[in-house]
Design an enzyme around this catalytic site. Structure first.
Site, PDB file in Angstrom:
ATOM      1  N   SER A  72       0.813  -1.213   0.000  1.00 23.29           N
ATOM      2  CA  SER A  72       0.000   0.000   0.000  1.00 23.29           C
ATOM      3  C   SER A  72       0.851   1.269   0.000  1.00 23.29           C
ATOM      4  O   SER A  72       1.618   1.509  -0.917  1.00 23.29           O
ATOM      5  CB  SER A  72      -0.966  -0.038   1.183  1.00 23.29           C
ATOM      6  OG  SER A  72      -1.922   0.976   1.107  1.00 23.29           O
ATOM      7  N   GLU A 427     -12.285   7.001   6.128  1.00 18.80           N
ATOM      8  CA  GLU A 427     -11.336   7.479   7.115  1.00 18.80           C
ATOM      9  C   GLU A 427     -10.715   8.764   6.591  1.00 18.80           C
ATOM     10  O   GLU A 427     -10.700   9.022   5.383  1.00 18.80           O
ATOM     11  CB  GLU A 427     -10.254   6.439   7.374  1.00 18.80           C
ATOM     12  CG  GLU A 427     -10.778   5.176   8.046  1.00 18.80           C
ATOM     13  CD  GLU A 427      -9.677   4.188   8.361  1.00 18.80           C
ATOM     14  OE1 GLU A 427      -9.427   3.961   9.553  1.00 18.80           O
ATOM     15  OE2 GLU A 427      -9.068   3.659   7.427  1.00 18.80           O
ATOM     16  N   ASN A 429      -7.789   9.426   6.163  1.00 16.59           N
ATOM     17  CA  ASN A 429      -6.670   9.131   5.262  1.00 16.59           C
ATOM     18  C   ASN A 429      -7.099   8.897   3.815  1.00 16.59           C
ATOM     19  O   ASN A 429      -6.244   8.707   2.944  1.00 16.59           O
ATOM     20  CB  ASN A 429      -5.867   7.926   5.774  1.00 16.59           C
ATOM     21  CG  ASN A 429      -6.681   6.644   5.830  1.00 16.59           C
ATOM     22  OD1 ASN A 429      -7.650   6.458   5.107  1.00 16.59           O
ATOM     23  ND2 ASN A 429      -6.282   5.736   6.718  1.00 16.59           N
ATOM     24  N   PRO A 558      -4.409   2.946  22.108  1.00 13.69           N
ATOM     25  CA  PRO A 558      -3.142   2.250  21.894  1.00 13.69           C
ATOM     26  C   PRO A 558      -2.956   1.921  20.420  1.00 13.69           C
ATOM     27  O   PRO A 558      -3.912   1.577  19.716  1.00 13.69           O
ATOM     28  CB  PRO A 558      -3.296   0.972  22.732  1.00 13.69           C
ATOM     29  CG  PRO A 558      -4.775   0.749  22.805  1.00 13.69           C
ATOM     30  CD  PRO A 558      -5.400   2.104  22.796  1.00 13.69           C
ATOM     31  N   SER A 559      -1.738   2.023  19.937  1.00 14.04           N
ATOM     32  CA  SER A 559      -1.434   1.628  18.569  1.00 14.04           C
ATOM     33  C   SER A 559      -1.684   0.135  18.392  1.00 14.04           C
ATOM     34  O   SER A 559      -1.535  -0.650  19.329  1.00 14.04           O
ATOM     35  CB  SER A 559       0.031   1.946  18.245  1.00 14.04           C
ATOM     36  OG  SER A 559       0.437   1.307  17.048  1.00 14.04           O
ATOM     37  N   GLY A 560      -2.049  -0.240  17.179  1.00 14.25           N
ATOM     38  CA  GLY A 560      -2.262  -1.656  16.912  1.00 14.25           C
ATOM     39  C   GLY A 560      -0.990  -2.396  16.556  1.00 14.25           C
ATOM     40  O   GLY A 560      -0.982  -3.629  16.501  1.00 14.25           O
TER      41      GLY A 560
END
Length: 593
Positions: A72, A427, A429, A558-560
């Site tokens: 991506s 989203e 983004n 929290p970040s994934g």
């Protein structure tokens, strides 16, 4: 499974796992849409993901699944693999734990036992019996490691007896998802079919103005969806008023292709797009630039500066930016020659344009109908995450639309959007799409035919625009090419400039920060990640800080993928948003750092 078939199946799995062993110390993690890492290390994960895709197809009675090799918006050195379910969407989340386990099986024997046990638990037939019991469509982007990883994917699919690999070539990620969905719906699924559907639907929406027809006698007596993909659409251009389309600047669109596959594909079709003068920069041609380096939707959306290949000569021109595999889209415009900053239109405002257009068509169809006796009752919903700008959410709610929030991640947004007759999600983004339920499409076709017979010109045209939109937008997954064409068709239909679009609403200033922590799992969130439940004192501190700012809003999650906590803040000024984000980040660091 007969003894000889069982033995062949075991040998194939062992052979594939032995050819692409898991490097010592390596661990792959299934993220939002698949696995990603340095391209040179990805062969074991790709081979095992291909085994998974074949098993998924076998589980679902041989329905086609898809596998696309891409990373991506990541740098060119990276690569990855995404799996598409038979509906063209992302793989069922319930299979993600098995995906992780399979990708990290330490040796061939462990992989074999894992697959055999999973197949038993899921009642997946193995052995094939000489029949094609599974099929997987393959695609890849333009990364240099793509061809090497394609071989790993082929080996993985062939490791399942009776599975068949179909190489669709070099594609955008959304093209592969569209092909999987189309094939399983029994309709034509080649790349040329994809392009034809997009081009014809774009022409229909952008040229069928409210006053374009004096009567409906020109419309053919045929199935509505067949009409949308017939050559008749090409003749609609002759009925468009000669002065339609505005000045030359309004027709010009410069597209940043991120030096990826999207630019390549847009070059193939741009001459077929009536009323648009498309110039592709960072198209992926030799020497033009590096994939996703200082260009692409992710770069533009985060940095809010012009991408590589643009200059002061482009001031005032409408521009769009794709990411490397063309599943994200943002728009921008340079308003000044004095710096390289841009006016950004991100996924929130793309969503708002789509929602406005669809709501308008529904209102035309249901004109003068009361709530209980509408010609086309429809549950229209918008799905966002907590990262959506508060101004966009307010704008949508002021339109009377239902707005739902989900946790961050396309898989959550897509699932929620399926609950509506028309579900729109994006989203910030730039990844998102519009989903039309099969039942709604059926109703829309019936209503369209009824309105045609009643010579209800405006209502019939609105119904046809919605049908064309359902054909133009990629309903399997976010698609920068189909999204771009729907944006351009709507702007042409409404006669809007880039500035008109920007003025729908003004974004609230925002700021995002990352806080490094020892254990991100210490943060537990609720209410679509907008509230912290653990540690309990943190939410009280966030509320206290937020209360100090006009239009203040802040959340942490929290970040994934890494041990950081992400902080997002909004306020009435940029200075206030920065201050709020910093204050909350300090609390997070003190409690968890």
């Amino acid at each position: 499974m007969a003894a000889n078939q069982d033995q062949e199946q075991r040998q194939r799995l062992l052979a594939a796992a032995s050819r692409f062993p898991l490097p010592s110390g390596t661990r792959f993690s299934y993220g939002t849409a698949g696995f990603r890492a340095d391209g040179a290390t990805m062969a074991p994960a790709v081979c095992r993901a291909a085994i998974l895709a074949a098993l998924r197809s076998a589980k679902l009675g041989g329905a086609a699944t898809g596998l696309v090799i891409t990373a991506s918006h990541n740098p060119v050195r990276d690569n990855g693999v995404k799996i598409a379910d038979p509906d063209g969407g992302m793989m069922d989340q319930r299979w993600e734990p098995f995906a992780d386990a399979l990708a990290n099986a330490p040796d061939p024997d462990a992989l074999l036992q894992l697959v055999l046990q999973f197949a038993k638990d899921e009642e997946i037939p193995l052995g094939g019996g000489g029949q094609h019991m599974a099929q997987v469509l393959l695609g890849r982007d333009t990364r240099p490691t793509g061809e090497y990883l394609l071989d790993a994917a082929l080996q993985g699919i062939n490791a399942i007896v009776g599975a068949r690999a179909i190489d669709m070539g070099i594609l955008t990620t959304p093209q592969l998802h569209w092909m999987v969905r189309s094939k399983n719906k029994g309709i034509k699924a080649s790349e040329s079919d994809y392009f034809t559907q997009l081009i014809d639907s774009f022409r229909f929406i952008s040229t069928l103005l409210p006053a374009a027809f004096g009567s409906l006698e020109e419309l053919p007596e045929t199935d509505v969806l067949e009409f949308l993909t017939s050559n008749f659409i090409r003749r609609l251009l002759e009925l468009v008023p000669k002065d339609k389309g505005g000045d030359e600047l309004a027709k010009k669109l410069i597209v940043d292709g991120a030096n990826g596959i999207g630019g390549v594909k847009l070059e193939q079709i741009k001459t077929e797009l009536s009323g648009l003068d498309i110039v592709v920069r960072n198209s992926g041609k030799e020497g033009e630039g590096i994939l996703n380096h200082m260009c692409g939707a992710d770069f533009v959306q985060k940095e809010r500066v012009i991408p590589h290949g643009f200059s002061s000569e482009d001031v005032g021109v409408r521009c769009a930016s794709l990411d490397g595999d063309a599943d994200r889209l943002v728009y921008f415009c340079m308003s000044s020659t004095s710096d390289n900053r841009v006016d950004l239109v991100d996924g929130d405002k793309i969503l708002s344009l789509f929602a406005l257009f669809i709501r308008e068509q529904l209102d035309i169809i249901n004109k003068n109908d009361d709530q209980a006796n509408r010609s086309l009752p429809a549950k229209l919903g918008v799905v966002q995450t907590a990262y959506a700008n508060g101004a966009s959410t307010k704008f949508l709610k002021n339109l009377g639309l239902e707005v739902a929030l989900t946790p961050t991640g396309v898989k959550y947004l897509h699932k929620k959007a399926l609950e509506y007759d028309i579900g729109i999600y994006f989203e910030a983004n730039g990844h998102g799409t519009v989903l039309f339920s099969e039942d709604f499409i059926s109703q829309l076709e019936s209503v369209s035919k009824k309105l045609c017979s009643e010579a209800a010109v405006a209502q019939h045209q609105a119904a046809m625009r919605l049908l064309a939109a359902s054909q133009l937008i990629n309903q399997a997954v976010g698609d920068a090419l189909s999204g771009l064409l729907l944006v351009e068709a709507i702007l042409q239909y409404k006669g809007w400039s880039f500035q008109n679009w920007c003025e729908l609403y003004s974004d609230l200033p925002s700021r995002q920060l990352k806080v490094k922590v020892e254990d991100r799992t210490a943060i537990v969130t609720t209410n679509a990640e907008t509230k912290v439940s653990q540690p309990s004192s943190l939410q009280e501190l966030i509320d206290m800080e937020t209360a100090n700012y006009t239009h203040g809003r802040c959340f942490v999650r929290p970040s994934g993928t890494e041990d950081v906590v992400r902080v997002y803040a909004e306020a009435s000024t940029q200075e206030a948003a920065e201050s709020l984000a910093k204050s909350v980040a300090d609390h997070v660091e003190r409690l968890l750092g």
